[in-house]
Design a protein around this motif. Structure first.
Motif, PDB file in Angstrom:
ATOM      1  N   VAL A 130       0.861  -1.188   0.000  1.00  0.00           N
ATOM      2  CA  VAL A 130       0.000   0.000   0.000  1.00  0.00           C
ATOM      3  C   VAL A 130       0.895   1.235   0.000  1.00  0.00           C
ATOM      4  CG1 VAL A 130      -1.728   1.295   1.316  1.00  0.00           C
ATOM      5  CG2 VAL A 130      -1.832  -1.215   1.238  1.00  0.00           C
ATOM      6  N   LYS A 131       0.740   2.056  -1.018  1.00  0.00           N
ATOM      7  CA  LYS A 131       1.617   3.221  -1.197  1.00  0.00           C
ATOM      8  C   LYS A 131       1.623   4.130   0.033  1.00  0.00           C
ATOM      9  CE  LYS A 131       2.447   7.024  -4.468  1.00  0.00           C
ATOM     10  NZ  LYS A 131       3.813   6.662  -4.837  1.00  0.00           N
ATOM     11  N   LYS A 132       2.838   4.451   0.471  1.00  0.00           N
ATOM     12  CA  LYS A 132       2.981   5.418   1.580  1.00  0.00           C
ATOM     13  C   LYS A 132       2.681   6.788   1.014  1.00  0.00           C
ATOM     14  CE  LYS A 132       6.524   7.157   4.827  1.00  0.00           C
ATOM     15  NZ  LYS A 132       6.419   8.574   4.540  1.00  0.00           N
ATOM     16  N   ASP A 133       1.494   7.249   1.339  1.00  0.00           N
ATOM     17  CA  ASP A 133       1.035   8.519   0.791  1.00  0.00           C
ATOM     18  C   ASP A 133      -0.019   9.052   1.744  1.00  0.00           C
ATOM     19  OD1 ASP A 133      -0.333  10.536  -0.452  1.00  0.00           O
ATOM     20  OD2 ASP A 133      -0.935   9.349  -2.206  1.00  0.00           O
ATOM     21  N   PRO A 134       0.329  10.073   2.504  1.00  0.00           N
ATOM     22  CA  PRO A 134      -0.584  10.568   3.534  1.00  0.00           C
ATOM     23  C   PRO A 134      -1.901  11.074   2.972  1.00  0.00           C
ATOM     24  CG  PRO A 134       1.335  12.010   3.314  1.00  0.00           C
ATOM     25  CD  PRO A 134       1.604  10.806   2.483  1.00  0.00           C
ATOM     26  N   LYS A 135      -1.987  11.223   1.619  1.00  0.00           N
ATOM     27  CA  LYS A 135      -3.242  11.700   1.046  1.00  0.00           C
ATOM     28  C   LYS A 135      -4.116  10.544   0.517  1.00  0.00           C
ATOM     29  CE  LYS A 135      -1.581  15.025  -1.770  1.00  0.00           C
ATOM     30  NZ  LYS A 135      -0.139  15.207  -1.567  1.00  0.00           N
ATOM     31  N   TYR A 136      -3.652   9.336   0.708  1.00  0.00           N
ATOM     32  CA  TYR A 136      -4.330   8.171   0.118  1.00  0.00           C
ATOM     33  C   TYR A 136      -5.095   7.440   1.235  1.00  0.00           C
ATOM     34  CZ  TYR A 136      -3.960   3.289  -1.810  1.00  0.00           C
ATOM     35  OH  TYR A 136      -4.155   2.002  -2.225  1.00  0.00           O
ATOM     36  N   THR A 137      -6.400   7.312   1.049  1.00  0.00           N
ATOM     37  CA  THR A 137      -7.233   6.863   2.178  1.00  0.00           C
ATOM     38  C   THR A 137      -6.881   5.453   2.669  1.00  0.00           C
ATOM     39  OG1 THR A 137      -8.906   6.175   0.613  1.00  0.00           O
ATOM     40  CG2 THR A 137      -9.253   8.292   1.700  1.00  0.00           C
ATOM     41  N   VAL A 138      -6.535   4.550   1.764  1.00  0.00           N
ATOM     42  CA  VAL A 138      -6.231   3.191   2.221  1.00  0.00           C
ATOM     43  C   VAL A 138      -5.005   3.221   3.136  1.00  0.00           C
ATOM     44  CG1 VAL A 138      -5.712   0.822   1.522  1.00  0.00           C
ATOM     45  CG2 VAL A 138      -7.194   2.244   0.089  1.00  0.00           C
ATOM     46  N   TYR A 139      -4.030   4.045   2.762  1.00  0.00           N
ATOM     47  CA  TYR A 139      -2.846   4.168   3.609  1.00  0.00           C
ATOM     48  C   TYR A 139      -3.195   4.833   4.940  1.00  0.00           C
ATOM     49  CZ  TYR A 139       1.843   5.233   5.237  1.00  0.00           C
ATOM     50  OH  TYR A 139       2.973   5.316   6.005  1.00  0.00           O
ATOM     51  N   GLN A 140      -3.943   5.915   4.833  1.00  0.00           N
ATOM     52  CA  GLN A 140      -4.351   6.620   6.071  1.00  0.00           C
ATOM     53  C   GLN A 140      -5.053   5.673   7.039  1.00  0.00           C
ATOM     54  OE1 GLN A 140      -7.064   9.479   4.509  1.00  0.00           O
ATOM     55  NE2 GLN A 140      -5.490  11.013   4.042  1.00  0.00           N
ATOM     56  N   GLU A 141      -6.030   4.962   6.498  1.00  0.00           N
ATOM     57  CA  GLU A 141      -6.815   4.075   7.348  1.00  0.00           C
ATOM     58  C   GLU A 141      -5.957   2.967   7.940  1.00  0.00           C
ATOM     59  OE1 GLU A 141     -10.864   3.640   5.348  1.00  0.00           O
ATOM     60  OE2 GLU A 141     -10.499   1.657   6.237  1.00  0.00           O
ATOM     61  N   GLY A 142      -5.088   2.416   7.097  1.00  0.00           N
ATOM     62  CA  GLY A 142      -4.202   1.348   7.553  1.00  0.00           C
ATOM     63  C   GLY A 142      -3.322   1.795   8.706  1.00  0.00           C
ATOM     64  N   VAL A 143      -2.824   3.020   8.604  1.00  0.00           N
ATOM     65  CA  VAL A 143      -1.973   3.547   9.673  1.00  0.00           C
ATOM     66  C   VAL A 143      -2.815   3.814  10.914  1.00  0.00           C
ATOM     67  CG1 VAL A 143      -0.516   5.474  10.406  1.00  0.00           C
ATOM     68  CG2 VAL A 143      -0.309   4.566   8.067  1.00  0.00           C
ATOM     69  N   ARG A 144      -3.912   4.526  10.693  1.00  0.00           N
ATOM     70  CA  ARG A 144      -4.748   4.923  11.817  1.00  0.00           C
ATOM     71  C   ARG A 144      -5.270   3.705  12.572  1.00  0.00           C
ATOM     72  NH1 ARG A 144      -9.172   7.058   9.561  1.00  0.00           N
ATOM     73  NH2 ARG A 144      -8.179   8.483   8.116  1.00  0.00           N
ATOM     74  N   GLU A 145      -5.678   2.701  11.826  1.00  0.00           N
ATOM     75  CA  GLU A 145      -6.307   1.544  12.477  1.00  0.00           C
ATOM     76  C   GLU A 145      -5.318   0.420  12.746  1.00  0.00           C
ATOM     77  OE1 GLU A 145      -9.706   0.490  10.133  1.00  0.00           O
ATOM     78  OE2 GLU A 145     -10.501   2.537  10.200  1.00  0.00           O
ATOM     79  N   ASN A 146      -4.036   0.720  12.520  1.00  0.00           N
ATOM     80  CA  ASN A 146      -3.011  -0.226  12.927  1.00  0.00           C
ATOM     81  C   ASN A 146      -3.079  -1.562  12.168  1.00  0.00           C
ATOM     82  OD1 ASN A 146      -0.847  -1.020  14.418  1.00  0.00           O
ATOM     83  ND2 ASN A 146      -2.031  -1.587  16.245  1.00  0.00           N
ATOM     84  N   HIS A 147      -3.169  -1.480  10.841  1.00  0.00           N
ATOM     85  CA  HIS A 147      -3.243  -2.697  10.033  1.00  0.00           C
ATOM     86  C   HIS A 147      -1.908  -3.101   9.418  1.00  0.00           C
ATOM     87  CE1 HIS A 147      -7.499  -3.121  10.418  1.00  0.00           C
ATOM     88  NE2 HIS A 147      -7.762  -1.951   9.863  1.00  0.00           N
ATOM     89  N   PHE A 148      -0.901  -2.242   9.488  1.00  0.00           N
ATOM     90  CA  PHE A 148       0.341  -2.560   8.782  1.00  0.00           C
ATOM     91  C   PHE A 148       1.367  -3.251   9.677  1.00  0.00           C
ATOM     92  CE2 PHE A 148      -1.070   1.245   6.192  1.00  0.00           C
ATOM     93  CZ  PHE A 148      -1.540   0.474   5.129  1.00  0.00           C
ATOM     94  N   ILE A 149       2.170  -4.060   9.048  1.00  0.00           N
ATOM     95  CA  ILE A 149       3.235  -4.773   9.760  1.00  0.00           C
ATOM     96  C   ILE A 149       4.253  -3.773  10.296  1.00  0.00           C
ATOM     97  CG2 ILE A 149       5.171  -6.373   9.394  1.00  0.00           C
ATOM     98  CD1 ILE A 149       3.308  -7.775   7.351  1.00  0.00           C
ATOM     99  N   LYS A 150       4.695  -4.041  11.525  1.00  0.00           N
ATOM    100  CA  LYS A 150       5.657  -3.137  12.160  1.00  0.00           C
ATOM    101  C   LYS A 150       6.905  -3.878  12.571  1.00  0.00           C
ATOM    102  CE  LYS A 150       2.326   0.000  14.181  1.00  0.00           C
ATOM    103  NZ  LYS A 150       1.437   0.191  15.326  1.00  0.00           N
ATOM    104  N   LYS A 151       7.929  -3.114  12.853  1.00  0.00           N
ATOM    105  CA  LYS A 151       9.090  -3.652  13.541  1.00  0.00           C
ATOM    106  C   LYS A 151       8.744  -3.721  15.021  1.00  0.00           C
ATOM    107  CE  LYS A 151      12.119  -4.261  10.273  1.00  0.00           C
ATOM    108  NZ  LYS A 151      13.545  -4.043  10.326  1.00  0.00           N
ATOM    109  N   LEU A 152       9.465  -4.533  15.746  1.00  0.00           N
ATOM    110  CA  LEU A 152       9.183  -4.691  17.170  1.00  0.00           C
ATOM    111  C   LEU A 152       9.236  -3.345  17.889  1.00  0.00           C
ATOM    112  CD1 LEU A 152       8.640  -6.778  19.412  1.00  0.00           C
ATOM    113  CD2 LEU A 152      11.108  -6.947  19.739  1.00  0.00           C
ATOM    114  N   GLU A 153      10.155  -2.499  17.396  1.00  0.00           N
ATOM    115  CA  GLU A 153      10.349  -1.203  18.042  1.00  0.00           C
ATOM    116  C   GLU A 153       9.174  -0.263  17.798  1.00  0.00           C
ATOM    117  OE1 GLU A 153      12.440  -2.818  16.077  1.00  0.00           O
ATOM    118  OE2 GLU A 153      13.905  -3.471  17.563  1.00  0.00           O
ATOM    119  N   GLY A 154       8.278  -0.618  16.912  1.00  0.00           N
ATOM    120  CA  GLY A 154       7.069   0.171  16.749  1.00  0.00           C
ATOM    121  C   GLY A 154       6.917   0.885  15.416  1.00  0.00           C
TER     122      GLY A 154
END
Ligand code: MIG
Length: 816
Positions: free
Chosen positions: A338-362
């Protein structure tokens, strides 16, 4: 000048001491822990949990510590164990017995032997060992006459003896050659056959694993780099038993929508809406059957998933409407990034709702793919999978019913070609690293997609195509074999690859017809389409920058051949659909190596330049240029040349004449095959008639043949509630007559619109005197729809036509 790093401590890998393998050691006691048929063998340095699932399938998981975790990956379906296990102990052994096998645990070192009740040794597993890094492995006996099958999608020939494979889903653009040990899919299933007896070993571990049938002379080995050694023994003795039991464990395909079994046309990419529509119209004006056109990555707005490019595809609704009127469906590609683009709703939602894979450090794990820097949904979390599935409303609201998942190994543009191994998956509350779960990523993406579509399609069957997968992927998606090339070698490679996928539980598979990379020629496309027309998944696809590969790209002669063979697929559709129904119910493959049907024929253990469609149709493609003959091995029995009707005695190789317009095909005498009328799309239900071709019928020798025709509406799930029709047909010959009897199932919840049934006998061994109750008519009268029979002397075909009555009937053909 060298720094201290030149003498870094781990330069030489594991020390001898660390590499030293540990084993469970001697066996202390056994305990039935009262859950299902679960026994724990306590060893000196570790334990083994043994779970009997059926008389013929048991699981062994090696673990340390006090508690055993008996959860499985999503690859294994929930199992209910009802088997009765008898246990027996003597001084040196602990023995578990079911009605078919005995598992003998050697108390001195916890090695295992599996025997049948006649005392034949089926398999032997040496003690499972592990090193300081927790990498587990075990060796198994490999008698001199061993053969190996399964392993999912791998390069090389059918029989994997002498090979070594890694299971680690990898985007291999090139090369697809025998020394590539890992490609897109990982199905950690090994089938060992010796002396006609087969058994399977399935390692349920989604991290990196290896199967090595090369390095040792009398043993093969299985190992895994992370996670537990968690293996299922699947008894035969038949190869079919193993496949059917393996698919009971990991699941079977759902009956696909009929249109998904049609011909599909793709290109990376059809660049805009006009091009797509032009393409669809061309198929219809040229009368080349086609059900689906694919939209590759250029349809998106800068490769943002769930968007259309506003310039190239300004009016998706309009496009869909015209395609619908042409009877052609659209399958768009969806990649996980999912393109890292703060203007793109799928990315926004994914970040906001915590759907993306993270490193342990967060931090969100970011990597590069087509859209540039991208984030990746964590499909190991059910809530994220559901969110992803919901995104597909963007497509389903347009009338789209199929989705193509690519790059889901996941593939990234970096040195490792995938996600960082230390990226973390939430895994529904049991966090694990990507390294431990890598091979599940693609399957979980397709599962999320399949389930999302199922929720949205209002009772219509969804279709998902995937590149990556793990054991069980067949429940969610069909599989295409990734980026092959327009090489004759890759056409030949597709046969053993797809055949072994079928033995590994994935019947709905096929390669890019004509080859993806490199440049096809007319001859290659003609030959490849002849073969591809009989593969379960049938799509022509080619890469950007290569020569065009649509059926008409190489002049009229190629176009004509391609049209005819795609047409042949559509005429065989009633039979093909029946085979899909079979795969959905018994898990057996649709295209089969001869080995599956003739396991005691020593000539077929590695035969993979010809194959069977179901049990009775032998397909022998020509896979070399400038070739108009090829040798074909006919197994035991009599085989009828599909083109000439000539009967040939089997159990021997023959030389087939195969000029460019002919692909050799043979039908087993005694078989019945249903053919329908030629159609331009698979779910066109306007059939006037269906024809049952009865092969090798005889009125003198005791002839007997049976067939079942399964039919339903091809699109809905109504068949699960009885919305289907099943016609059983029996043909019996002898003493001067041939009797044809047919009957529909009682509660016939689906009725095709068809009016007529036809029975065809090609070059029968009898002359027709009369057909009871029917008149002899001309061919024209039959075409006009009259009931009766006719004989065509030039083809020596007896054709009988009757009306398709509600229940059934009987006909008697007499020689006098
Ligand atoms: O290699 O989406 O295997 O079928 O056309 C680039 C573009 C990524 C790989 C797939 C191929 C597809 C292509 N994709």
């Amino acid at each position: 000048m060298e720094g201290s790093v030149a003498i870094r401590p781990d330069k030489f890998g594991l020390s001898d001491e660390q590499a030293l393998r540990k084993h469970i050691g001697f066996f202390k006691t056994v305990e039935n822990i009262g859950v299902g048929n679960t026994y724990i063998c306590y060893g000196d340095k570790g334990n083994a949990a043994i779970v009997f699932l059926t008389d013929d399938v048991f699981r062994i998981k090696i673990y340390q510590g006090a508690d055993v975790d008996l959860s499985t990956t999503v690859g294994v379906l929930p199992q209910v164990s009802e088997v009765e296990v008898k246990t027996l102990e003597n001084e040196s052994q602990f023995i578990f017995a079911t009605t078919t096998i005995r598992l003998i645990v050697d108390k001195s070192n916890c090695s295992l032997s599996i025997e049948d009740h006649e005392g034949h040794l089926i398999a032997r597993q040496n003690p499972v060992g592990w090193n300081a890094r927790g990498e587990h492995s075990a060796d198994y006996d490999m008698p001199a006459e061993s053969h190996f099958y399964g392993f999912g999608e791998k390069t090389g020939f059918l029989d994997k003896r002498g090979e070594r494979y890694t299971n680690w889903n990898t985007d291999v653009y090139a090369p697809h050659v025998p020394e590539i040990e890992a490609i897109y899919q990982s199905i950690p299933l090994l089938i060992h056959m010796f002396e006609e007896r087969s058994y399977g070993l399935f390692l349920d571990n989604p991290g990196r694993s290896d199967f090595d049938m090369r390095s040792a002379e009398t043993t093969f080995s299985i190992s895994c780099a992370t996670g537990a050694y968690d293996i299922y023994f699947i008894n035969g003795p038949g190869l079919k038993d193993v496949v059917s039991r393996y698919t009971a464990l990991t699941g079977r395909i759902d009956l696909p929508p009929k249109w998904a079994i049609g011909y599909h046309q793709s290109r990376y990419s059809y660049m805009n809406q006009q091009e797509v529509l032009e393409l669809a119209r061309t198929f219809r004006t040229k009368q080349i059957p086609c059900d689906v056109i694919y939209l590759d990555i250029h349809y998106m707005d800068e490769y943002r998933v769930f968007t259309f490019d506003p310039v190239r595809f300004p009016d998706p609704e309009g496009m869909m409407e015209e395609l619908k009127s042409l009877g052609i469906r659209i399958i768009p590609i969806v990649d996980p990034g999912v393109k890292k683009d703060p203007k793109y709703t799928v990315y926004q939602e994914g970040v906001r709702e915590n759907h993306f894979i993270k490193k342990l450090e967060g931090d969100i794990f970011l990597g590069e793919v087509w859209p540039g820097i991208s984030a990746f949904p964590d499909f190991t979390e059910d809530r994220t999978s559901e969110w992803w599935g919901e995104q597909h409303r963007y497509y389903t609201e347009l009338g789209i019913q199929g989705i193509w998942n690519d790059m889901n190994e996941p593939a990234l543009f970096n040195e490792s070609k995938t996600m960082d191994l230390d990226a973390m998956h939430g895994n529904n509350g049991k966090p694990q690293t990507h390294e431990e779960l890598h091979n599940l990523y693609g399957m979980l993406m397709s599962k999320a997609t399949y389930e999302g579509l199922s929720r949205q399609l209002d009772g219509q069957r969804p279709f998902v195509l995937t590149r990556a997968g793990y054991a069980g992927i067949q429940r969610y998606a069909a599989v295409w074999t990734g980026d092959n090339r327009s090489f004759w070698e890759h056409m030949a490679l597709a046969m053993p690859m797809v055949l072994n996928m079928g033995l590994s539980g994935i019947p709905f598979a096929g390669p890019d017809i004509g080859g993806f990379g490199h440049n096809a020629t007319g001859e290659l496309l003609a030959r490849w389409t002849q073969m591809g027309a009989f593969f379960p998944y049938c799509r022509n696809h080619s890469a950007i920058g290569t020569i065009r590969q649509e059926p008409w790209s190489f002049g009229e002669k190629t176009e004509e051949i391609v049209r005819n063979y795609i047409g042949l697929r559509y005429r065989f559709m009633p039979h093909l659909y029946q085979l899909f129904r079979g795969a959905a119910t018994d898990g057996l493959p649709i295209v089969r190596p001869l080995l599956l049907e003739y396991p005691s024929d020593p000539n077929v253990t590695n035969l993979c330049d010809q194959f069977l469609l179901g049990e009775n149709i032998l397909i022998a493609p020509v896979y070399r240029p400038d070739t108009d003959h090829r040798s074909v091995y006919l197994p035991a029995g009599t085989w009828i040349d599909y083109w000439t009707g000539e009967a040939l005695v089997g159990g021997r190789p023959i030389l087939a004449h195969a000029p460019l317009e002919i692909m050799p095909m043979y039908i087993r005498a005694g078989a019945i095959i249903a053919e329908g009328p030629l159609k331009q799309s698979a779910d066109d239900a306007s059939d006037e008639s269906i024809t049952f071709h009865i092969y090798g019928a005889s009125a003198s020798t005791g002839f007997e043949s049976a067939y079942t025709l399964y039919e339903d509406d091809g699109v809905s799930f109504d068949y699960r509630q009885g919305g289907y029709s099943e016609l059983s047909l029996n043909v019996v010959g002898g003493a001067g007559t041939v009797e044809i009897q047919w009957r529909y199932n009682e509660a016939r919840g689906f009725k095709p619109e068809r009016k007529l049934l036809q029975f065809s006998f090609r070059r029968p061994d009898f002359t027709v005197g009369r057909v009871e109750g029917l008149q002899r008519l001309t061919a024209e009268q039959l075409v006009a729809g009259a009931e009766g029979w006719t004989h065509n002397p030039s083809t020596d075909e007896l054709l009988i036509q009757v009306s398709d009555q509600a229940v059934g009937d009987k006909l008697v053909v007499s020689t006098a």
